[in-house]
Design an enzyme around this catalytic site. Structure first.
Site, mmCIF file in Angstrom:
data_model
loop_
_atom_site.group_PDB
_atom_site.id
_atom_site.type_symbol
_atom_site.label_atom_id
_atom_site.label_comp_id
_atom_site.label_asym_id
_atom_site.label_seq_id
_atom_site.Cartn_x
_atom_site.Cartn_y
_atom_site.Cartn_z
ATOM 1 N N GLU A 1 -4.754 24.669 -0.543
ATOM 2 C CA GLU A 1 -5.600 24.849 -1.816
ATOM 3 C C GLU A 1 -4.845 25.832 -2.380
ATOM 4 O O GLU A 1 -4.728 27.232 -2.084
ATOM 5 C CB GLU A 1 -6.725 25.415 -1.226
ATOM 6 N N CYS B 1 -10.133 30.771 -7.629
ATOM 7 C CA CYS B 1 -9.122 29.820 -7.990
ATOM 8 C C CYS B 1 -9.834 28.660 -8.947
ATOM 9 O O CYS B 1 -9.426 27.994 -9.871
ATOM 10 C CB CYS B 1 -8.612 28.842 -6.945
#
Length: 514
Positions: free
Chosen positions: A285, A319
């Site tokens: 990720e 994020c």
């Protein structure tokens, strides 16, 4: 087994909860400055070389000193994990799941203590820290239940005279490289997923937030996890990170962090080492450049709240944070004025003070990177508000808005990972979606509109892993909004979702002639 339901957030309008959290902060403060060992095969190992973990709200305050693993320690941990795998892989999945449930219960009982440590070590304001701890509990509860769902494999067809079975096997030794921004939630989630599926783990926590990770190791031990199943080896990427990624006996790597590091891991993991007899699996990720699209048929109050909370919650260090706003030109100026007014009401300061909406950024490296982008933003667009830092005692950046940016400018394309949001105009909704997609990332996005057909257009055409309508683009809940992106945002692993655990296993078919 009761059905899964996500852990509720603490209501800080209740004075009793405020008092309890403050007491937890005082407890954490009473334990500052301790030295923490490595944990390999259950053994505590202290090293002369340590990392100082400090409070980003007050750089003079030491959270603790954490031993640093060498390559020799990393090799010991690999051997311990290999040995533990021989027995752990055969432990009943229900037993493995029950360890997760016990770990969740322990965390729940000490919820404010863990959150307070996130406030101190990670610079998280109270609500953000509380949500982090709640998400860690959610991962443990959800993945435990998911393993019970998957433990007998999945149904396949059989023909007369045969019996076919499809089940899952664990992969083996796993390396977990966890981030600092969700120092409990993601660290715990990426650790217990390989554990509950029968793998063994080498946990390398972020050097910015290692103490909260050590406390999680204590939780796992109290919950009954056998020694060697998770080995705790903090250290630098140069010293042990690349060594572990390239190690011939590692079968799975789970990474959360930057695109630069994630792509490097993918490349290193793809190289077959001498003596390696398998292809390594990588779960990555790697961040995002997330856009909120505001239509000319939007509720601008909804849009303002969505942008401010998504851009500046935890100082934009998610994020999934909103770092780009693409607004249709007819409402652009009014929206920008509203967001400016709301942003200028936000309070910035020590995360331990409940009155502050925003705390610090994590370290001086992040601070300096953001300062560079503040200069770039003034060159590329118009500074609407913010643009200031205060580094006298901590790493503070004031919430910043840049307006009138080209959609392909650096501020609108490059991940800043701080409280900076850029605004660009689009002539209409079609162009807004086009601009939103014009980035190498594909993690989260949001669309604010009261036109159903435009929302359906976005559902079809807005290419992100997590898309939200008429709300912010942060705050995915485990089991409700599986999280993960594609393009350069990662491998679309969908953490907290029904497909996640199978990434930590390998399918097998057994066919018997009757």
């Amino acid at each position: 087994m009761i059905p899964y339901k996500h852990e509720p957030f603490t209501d800080f309008t209740q004075q009793s909860n405020v008092d309890a959290y403050q007491q937890a902060i005082e407890k954490v403060e009473s334990e500052l400055g301790k030295t923490y060992p490595l944990i390999i095969n259950g053994e505590r190992i202290y090293t002369d070389d340590t990392t100082r973990s400090y409070n980003p709200s007050d750089r003079e305050e030491t959270i603790g000193y954490v031993s640093k693993a060498t390559q020799e320690h990393a090799q010991q941990a690999v051997e311990a994990a290999k040995e533990a795998f021989k027995t752990w892989r055969n432990v009943d999945p229900e037993v493995r799941a029950n360890i997760l449930f016990r770990a969740a219960a322990i965390t729940r009982r000490r919820k404010h203590e863990f959150s307070a440590l996130l406030t101190k070590e990670g610079g998280k304001p109270w609500k953000e820290a509380d949500a982090d701890t709640a998400e860690a509990i959610d991962f443990m509860e959800y993945y435990g239940r998911e393993m019970l769902r998957l433990k007998d494999g999945k149904k396949v067809e059989s023909r007369p005279g045969e019996y076919n079975q499809y089940d899952y096997l664990p992969i083996g030794v796993s390396v977990v490289i966890s981030p600092w921004n969700f120092a409990y939630a993601i660290m715990a989630g990426t650790t217990v997923a390989p554990v509950v599926t029968g793998n063994t783990v080498l946990l390398k926590p972020s050097s910015n937030t290692p103490v909260i990770s050590y406390k999680f190791m204590e939780v796992l031990e109290e919950a009954g996890l056998p020694k060697g199943v998770v080995n705790w080896i903090p250290g630098s990427s140069a010293d042990i990170g690349n060594y572990l990624v390239e190690h011939k006996d590692v079968g799975l790597i789970s990474f959360t962090g930057s695109k630069r590091v994630g792509t490097d891991i993918m490349q290193r993991a793809s190289k077959i080492q001498e003596g390696q007899n398998h292809m390594k699996r990588v779960i990555a990720e790697m961040g995002g450049k997330d856009t909120i699209v505001v239509d000319d048929e939007a509720n601008l109050d909804t849009a303002t709240d969505a942008i401010v909370n998504s851009a500046f919650g935890f100082s934009g260090q998610k994020c999934s944070a909103c770092s780009r706003v693409i607004a249709v030109e007819s409402i652009y100026d009014e929206l920008l004025d509203r967001v400016k007014a709301a942003t200028e009401k936000l309070t910035v300061g020590n995360a331990a003070d409940h009155n502050n909406f925003m705390g610090p950024v994590i370290d001086e490296k992040s601070l300096n990177k953001i300062k560079d982008y503040l200069e770039i933003g003034e060159e590329e667009g118009r500074l609407v508000t913010g643009g200031k830092v205060d580094e006298s005692t901590g790493n503070f950046v004031y919430p910043t808005i840049f307006g009138d940016l080209a959609h392909d400018s650096r501020v609108m394309q490059e991940e800043i990972f701080g409280p900076v949001v850029g605004f660009s105009k689009a002539k209409d909704f079609d162009q807004a979606i086009e601009y939103a997609n014009d980035t190498e990332y594909g993690l989260t996005g949001a669309v604010i509109s009261n036109n159903r057909m435009k929302l359906e257009q976005a559902r079809r055409d807005f290419l992100v892993g997590n898309l939200y309508f008429n709300r912010g683009c942060t705050g995915a809940v485990v089991g409700y909004q599986p999280f993960g992106g594609f393009k350069m945002s990662g491998t679309d692993s969908k953490a907290g979702g029904p497909d996640y655990l199978v990434l930590h296993m390998q399918g097998r078919t057994v066919s018997e002639h009757l």
